[in-house]
Design a protein around this motif. Structure first.
Motif, short mmCIF file in Angstrom:
data_model
loop_
_atom_site.label_atom_id
_atom_site.label_comp_id
_atom_site.label_asym_id
_atom_site.label_seq_id
_atom_site.Cartn_x
_atom_site.Cartn_y
_atom_site.Cartn_z
N ALA A 48 -24.60 -9.79 -33.22
CA ALA A 48 -24.52 -8.87 -34.35
C ALA A 48 -25.25 -7.57 -34.00
CB ALA A 48 -25.11 -9.50 -35.61
N PHE A 49 -26.40 -7.69 -33.35
CA PHE A 49 -27.18 -6.51 -32.96
C PHE A 49 -26.51 -5.77 -31.80
CE2 PHE A 49 -30.02 -9.59 -34.88
CZ PHE A 49 -30.56 -8.84 -35.90
N ALA A 50 -25.93 -6.54 -30.87
CA ALA A 50 -25.24 -5.91 -29.74
C ALA A 50 -24.00 -5.16 -30.22
CB ALA A 50 -24.86 -6.97 -28.71
N SER A 53 -26.25 -5.67 -41.11
CA SER A 53 -25.84 -6.79 -41.98
C SER A 53 -24.33 -7.01 -41.96
CB SER A 53 -26.33 -6.58 -43.41
OG SER A 53 -25.77 -5.39 -43.95
N VAL A 54 -23.56 -5.95 -41.79
CA VAL A 54 -22.10 -6.06 -41.70
C VAL A 54 -21.73 -6.88 -40.47
CG1 VAL A 54 -19.96 -4.76 -41.33
CG2 VAL A 54 -21.66 -3.94 -42.98
N GLU A 66 -22.67 -10.63 -40.86
CA GLU A 66 -21.63 -11.36 -41.61
C GLU A 66 -20.39 -11.55 -40.75
OE1 GLU A 66 -18.25 -12.41 -43.69
OE2 GLU A 66 -18.45 -10.37 -42.92
N LEU A 67 -19.98 -10.51 -40.03
CA LEU A 67 -18.78 -10.58 -39.21
C LEU A 67 -18.92 -11.61 -38.09
CD1 LEU A 67 -15.95 -9.53 -38.52
CD2 LEU A 67 -17.04 -7.66 -37.25
N THR A 68 -20.03 -11.62 -37.39
CA THR A 68 -20.20 -12.60 -36.31
C THR A 68 -20.27 -14.02 -36.88
OG1 THR A 68 -22.59 -12.19 -36.25
CG2 THR A 68 -21.24 -11.00 -34.64
N ALA A 69 -20.92 -14.20 -38.03
CA ALA A 69 -20.95 -15.53 -38.66
C ALA A 69 -19.54 -15.98 -39.04
CB ALA A 69 -21.87 -15.50 -39.89
N ARG A 70 -18.75 -15.06 -39.59
CA ARG A 70 -17.36 -15.40 -39.96
C ARG A 70 -16.55 -15.77 -38.72
NH1 ARG A 70 -13.93 -10.90 -41.38
NH2 ARG A 70 -15.84 -10.04 -42.20
N GLN A 71 -16.80 -15.08 -37.61
CA GLN A 71 -16.05 -15.38 -36.39
C GLN A 71 -16.43 -16.75 -35.84
OE1 GLN A 71 -13.44 -13.53 -35.88
NE2 GLN A 71 -14.24 -12.32 -37.59
N ARG A 72 -17.69 -17.13 -35.95
CA ARG A 72 -18.09 -18.49 -35.52
C ARG A 72 -17.36 -19.54 -36.36
NH1 ARG A 72 -22.84 -15.61 -34.94
NH2 ARG A 72 -23.77 -16.32 -36.90
N ARG A 73 -17.22 -19.27 -37.66
CA ARG A 73 -16.47 -20.20 -38.53
C ARG A 73 -15.00 -20.25 -38.13
NH1 ARG A 73 -19.52 -17.71 -42.40
NH2 ARG A 73 -17.76 -16.49 -43.18
#
Length: 171
Positions: free
Chosen positions: A19-21, A43-44, A47-54
């Motif tokens: 997310a930071f990268a 924060s965007v 959320e995006l990286t967490a959604r991609q892991r899902r």
């Protein structure tokens, strides 16, 4: 650019640190020109990286973190369900890519997208779309190198622009 001259890339499921990268890679007005025009908050991307892991856990594909030959994060590529319900190719799988500015024009998007297409075929995805801002000549060129064909044009809600929908059958 021939397949032999494309850079070697690696794709991985995004980590929390990505997310930071991603934030660092995309913190550039040129990179964000066709994605809202300005940088997003960390924060965007969290959320995006967490959604991609899902997505990866549930579907076997996602927007993967794109790494260059030395292992540096240079962006993302991959696919996810089209995220909008009000317009566009609702219900379809969209392939996409976004790269940090230093990686533009060097074949990274094409190489990464081809790798993503191979993974999507392996996951059983029958076809993909790519929604591209009609002014984004670089991404339109990538769709052509992937063999995608222009299928539809959409008016983008609340913006004075057109979205071009390219399609590609994977089977």
């Amino acid at each position: 650019m021939t397949a032999a001259s494309l850079p070697v890339v690696k794709l991985r499921v995004p980590t929390e640190e990505d997310a930071f990268a991603w934030h660092r890679a995309f913190d550039d007005p040129e990179v964000m020109e066709f994605h809202g025009g300005r940088s997003a908050e960390v924060s965007v991307y969290e959320e995006l990286t967490a959604r991609q892991r899902r997505h990866d856990a549930e579907r076997g594909f996602c927007l993967w973190t794109l790494l260059d030959e030395s292992g540096e994060v240079c962006g993302f590529t991959g696919a996810q369900p089209w995220p909008h319900e009000a317009f566009g190719p609702v219900g379809e799988i969209e392939i996409g890519w976004r790269l940090a500015r230093p990686y533009w024009g060097r074949g990274y998007a094409t190489s990464a997208a081809r790798t993503a297409l191979d993974r999507l075929r392996a996951a059983g995805v029958p076809s993909v779309v790519a929604m591209v801002d009609s002014r984004n000549e670089r991404s339109i060129a990538v769709t052509r190198r992937l063999g995608m064909e222009l299928a539809e044009t959409y008016a983008v809600p609340e913006l004075d622009r057109k979205g071009l929908c390219f399609r590609l059958a994977l089977r």
